[in-house]
Design an enzyme around this catalytic site. Structure first.
Site, PDB file in Angstrom:
ATOM      1  N   ASP A   1     -20.081   3.781  -7.262  1.00 36.00           N
ATOM      2  CA  ASP A   1     -19.576   2.879  -7.010  1.00 36.00           C
ATOM      3  C   ASP A   1     -17.843   2.527  -7.671  1.00 36.00           C
ATOM      4  OD1 ASP A   1     -17.947   0.599  -7.123  1.00 36.00           O
ATOM      5  OD2 ASP A   1     -20.309  -0.725  -7.696  1.00 36.00           O
TER       6      ASP A   1
ATOM      7  N   SER B   1      -1.830   5.032   2.782  1.00 36.19           N
ATOM      8  CA  SER B   1      -1.628   3.947   3.951  1.00 36.19           C
ATOM      9  C   SER B   1      -0.416   3.811   4.217  1.00 36.19           C
ATOM     10  CB  SER B   1      -2.999   3.119   3.795  1.00 36.19           C
ATOM     11  OG  SER B   1      -2.257   2.595   5.805  1.00 36.19           O
TER      12      SER B   1
ATOM     13  N   TYR C   1      -4.182  -5.913   1.578  1.00 34.64           N
ATOM     14  CA  TYR C   1      -4.351  -4.198   1.655  1.00 34.64           C
ATOM     15  C   TYR C   1      -3.205  -3.590   1.128  1.00 34.64           C
ATOM     16  CZ  TYR C   1      -5.707   0.084   4.198  1.00 34.64           C
ATOM     17  OH  TYR C   1      -5.862   1.532   4.367  1.00 34.64           O
TER      18      TYR C   1
ATOM     19  N   LYS D   1      -1.905  -0.542  -0.877  1.00 31.35           N
ATOM     20  CA  LYS D   1      -1.921   0.966  -0.464  1.00 31.35           C
ATOM     21  C   LYS D   1      -0.498   1.228  -1.525  1.00 31.35           C
ATOM     22  CE  LYS D   1      -5.503   1.859   0.777  1.00 31.35           C
ATOM     23  NZ  LYS D   1      -6.364   3.147   0.145  1.00 31.35           N
TER      24      LYS D   1
END
Length: 248
Positions: free
Chosen positions: A59, A139, A152, A156
């Protein structure tokens, strides 16, 4: 065999882009440790690829797991040449003010904190040897954000800035740090990015990519192999877009 005798850790390496990187690395001669929560899927990939691929349940948001991951690699091979921070999660497309605190914390823990924890565990080992490569999988969302993927996108963007910051600090120690910025691809996260996986939604996404297709695990494996090989020995701090022209 551009990675002959190299050892690599790939987080989130059991599926998607991570699995593409694992496959390419192993085919180019590297010994690879797949660090993933999905041990069954990771083990299936390791058994398929055979020699030189190992598995550890990890994890990436938990320091104890990251330390155990590093210790496992050292116990197997005595050194860590390459670290690929690939594991990542997203939240569903949602107005930014409606995204739950739980989802926000999860995105930051997996996409951001994991890079810090891995650096804390592995950078000192690389410094001792005077060499090493770290590759962060960011990303295009961090370069050209899409609406309703706000936190999100931000995670990134953080990863791209962290990559440059790490690169400039660690270069004198002989370490290189780069990032890949893929567009959406055929991975378990695709449906989460789109909200729903329908032909109409896919067409809408593909319309934003000049080359007219998604990033593939093979695309990512090829780019990662180059940046982590000695061919790229003068390249650090680069956030390479593997996106078919989306960010132009």
């Amino acid at each position: 065999m551009r990675l002959q005798d190299k050892t690599a850790i790939v987080t989130g390496g059991a599926s998607g882009f991570g699995a593409g990187i694992v496959r390419k690395f192993q085919s180019e001669g590297a010994r690879v440790l797949i660090a993933d929560l999905n041990v069954d899927m990771a083990q299936t990939l390791a058994e398929e690829l055979g020699t030189g691929v190992e598995v550890v349940r990890t994890d990436v948001s938990q320091n104890a797991d990251i330390e155990a991951m590093a210790e496992r690699a050292l116990s197997l091979w005595g050194q860590i040449d390459i670290l690929v921070n690939n594991a990542g999660v997203t939240h569903l497309p949602t107005p930014l003010e409606d995204i739950s605190e739980e989802d926000f914390d999860r995105v930051l823990a997996v996409n951001v904190k994991s890079v810090y924890l891995a650096a804390r565990a592995i950078v000192p080992l690389m410094k001792q040897r005077g060499s090493g490569v770290i590759l962060n999988v960011a990303s295009t969302a961090g370069v050209s954000p899409r609406p309703k993927l706000s936190w999100y996108n931000a995670s990134k963007g953080w990863m791209n800035t962290a990559t440059k910051s790490m690169a400039v600090e660690l270069a004198p120690d002989g370490l290189r740090v780069n990032a890949l910025n893929p567009v959406a691809g055929e991975t378990p996260l695709l449906k989460s990015f789109m909200g729903e996986d329908t032909p109409e939604m896919r067409a809408k996404f593909l319309a934003t990519i000049p080359m007219g297709r998604f990033s593939t695990p093979e695309d990512m494996g090829n780019a990662a192999c180059y940046l982590c090989s000695d061919e790229a020995s003068m390249i650090t701090g680069v956030c390479m877009e593997v996106d078919g022209g989306r960010c132009i």
